[in-house]
Write a protein that holds these residues in place. Structure first.
Motif, PDB file in Angstrom:
ATOM      1  N   ASP A  27       0.822  -1.217   0.000  1.00 38.55           N
ATOM      2  CA  ASP A  27       0.000   0.000   0.000  1.00 38.55           C
ATOM      3  C   ASP A  27       0.856   1.267   0.000  1.00 38.55           C
ATOM      4  O   ASP A  27       0.367   2.341  -0.341  1.00 38.55           O
ATOM      5  N   GLN A  28       2.141   1.170   0.344  1.00 35.32           N
ATOM      6  CA  GLN A  28       3.049   2.320   0.354  1.00 35.32           C
ATOM      7  C   GLN A  28       3.822   2.466  -0.945  1.00 35.32           C
ATOM      8  O   GLN A  28       4.499   3.472  -1.148  1.00 35.32           O
ATOM      9  N   TYR A  78      -3.186   2.103  -9.389  1.00 31.31           N
ATOM     10  CA  TYR A  78      -4.233   3.070  -9.049  1.00 31.31           C
ATOM     11  C   TYR A  78      -4.477   3.055  -7.548  1.00 31.31           C
ATOM     12  O   TYR A  78      -4.408   2.002  -6.928  1.00 31.31           O
ATOM     13  N   ARG A  79      -4.755   4.215  -7.001  1.00 32.02           N
ATOM     14  CA  ARG A  79      -5.219   4.348  -5.614  1.00 32.02           C
ATOM     15  C   ARG A  79      -6.554   5.063  -5.649  1.00 32.02           C
ATOM     16  O   ARG A  79      -6.728   6.023  -6.390  1.00 32.02           O
ATOM     17  N   GLY A  80      -7.481   4.624  -4.815  1.00 39.25           N
ATOM     18  CA  GLY A  80      -8.761   5.305  -4.707  1.00 39.25           C
ATOM     19  C   GLY A  80      -8.573   6.756  -4.304  1.00 39.25           C
ATOM     20  O   GLY A  80      -7.561   7.119  -3.712  1.00 39.25           O
ATOM     21  N   VAL A  81      -9.559   7.584  -4.579  1.00 36.52           N
ATOM     22  CA  VAL A  81      -9.423   9.018  -4.337  1.00 36.52           C
ATOM     23  C   VAL A  81     -10.073   9.477  -3.035  1.00 36.52           C
ATOM     24  O   VAL A  81      -9.843  10.594  -2.604  1.00 36.52           O
ATOM     25  N   LEU A 131     -11.161   9.203   1.189  1.00 38.07           N
ATOM     26  CA  LEU A 131     -10.413   9.230   2.437  1.00 38.07           C
ATOM     27  C   LEU A 131      -9.595   7.968   2.709  1.00 38.07           C
ATOM     28  O   LEU A 131      -8.429   8.049   3.044  1.00 38.07           O
ATOM     29  N   ARG A 143      -8.555   5.817   0.605  1.00 36.78           N
ATOM     30  CA  ARG A 143      -7.711   5.513  -0.563  1.00 36.78           C
ATOM     31  C   ARG A 143      -7.943   4.093  -1.082  1.00 36.78           C
ATOM     32  O   ARG A 143      -7.061   3.484  -1.665  1.00 36.78           O
ATOM     33  N   ASP A 144      -9.147   3.568  -0.861  1.00 35.69           N
ATOM     34  CA  ASP A 144      -9.524   2.254  -1.378  1.00 35.69           C
ATOM     35  C   ASP A 144     -10.344   2.435  -2.639  1.00 35.69           C
ATOM     36  O   ASP A 144     -11.055   3.437  -2.770  1.00 35.69           O
ATOM     37  N   LEU A 150      -7.203  -0.253  -4.155  1.00 39.00           N
ATOM     38  CA  LEU A 150      -5.945  -0.155  -4.877  1.00 39.00           C
ATOM     39  C   LEU A 150      -6.060  -1.103  -6.055  1.00 39.00           C
ATOM     40  O   LEU A 150      -6.679  -2.157  -5.950  1.00 39.00           O
ATOM     41  N   ARG A 171      -8.201  -4.323  -1.384  1.00 39.84           N
ATOM     42  CA  ARG A 171      -8.406  -3.395  -0.277  1.00 39.84           C
ATOM     43  C   ARG A 171      -7.040  -2.998   0.260  1.00 39.84           C
ATOM     44  O   ARG A 171      -6.088  -3.772   0.226  1.00 39.84           O
ATOM     45  N   ARG A 172      -6.974  -1.812   0.782  1.00 35.33           N
ATOM     46  CA  ARG A 172      -5.722  -1.320   1.360  1.00 35.33           C
ATOM     47  C   ARG A 172      -5.244  -2.234   2.490  1.00 35.33           C
ATOM     48  O   ARG A 172      -4.058  -2.475   2.659  1.00 35.33           O
TER      49      ARG A 172
END
Length: 85
Positions: free
Chosen positions: A4-5, A45-48, A50, A52-53, A55, A67-68
């Protein structure tokens, strides 16, 4: 670093997965998709919102949404682009 990082577009290899962080059914699904130690991945891709889900990761010719929390269970090492193919 965990998946996730990972910066977008950077190729990496999954070094380890903490399967105990995941529900057994979810872990089985990820393994069935080839998401396991040694797999080459790229964060696409990362969700936009809060959290960020979700991925999206590229693994082989597939793009898989995660999921993150799942990505956080995976430790990755970046690989040079020449080795990413």
């Amino acid at each position: 670093m965990t998946l996730d990082q990972l910066p977008l577009g950077i190729s990496a290899r999954i070094a380890a997965v903490d399967w105990d962080m995941l529900v057994p059914e979810e872990a089985q699904r990820l393994r069935a998709l080839g998401i396991d130690e040694g797999a080459k991945v790229k964060l696409a891709y990362r969700g936009v919102f809060l959290g960020r889900d979700p991925l999206a990761i590229e693994i082989g010719r597939m793009t898989v949404a995660l999921r993150r929390a799942h990505a956080r269970a995976m430790t990755v090492d970046t690989v040079p682009e020449t080795q990413a193919a």
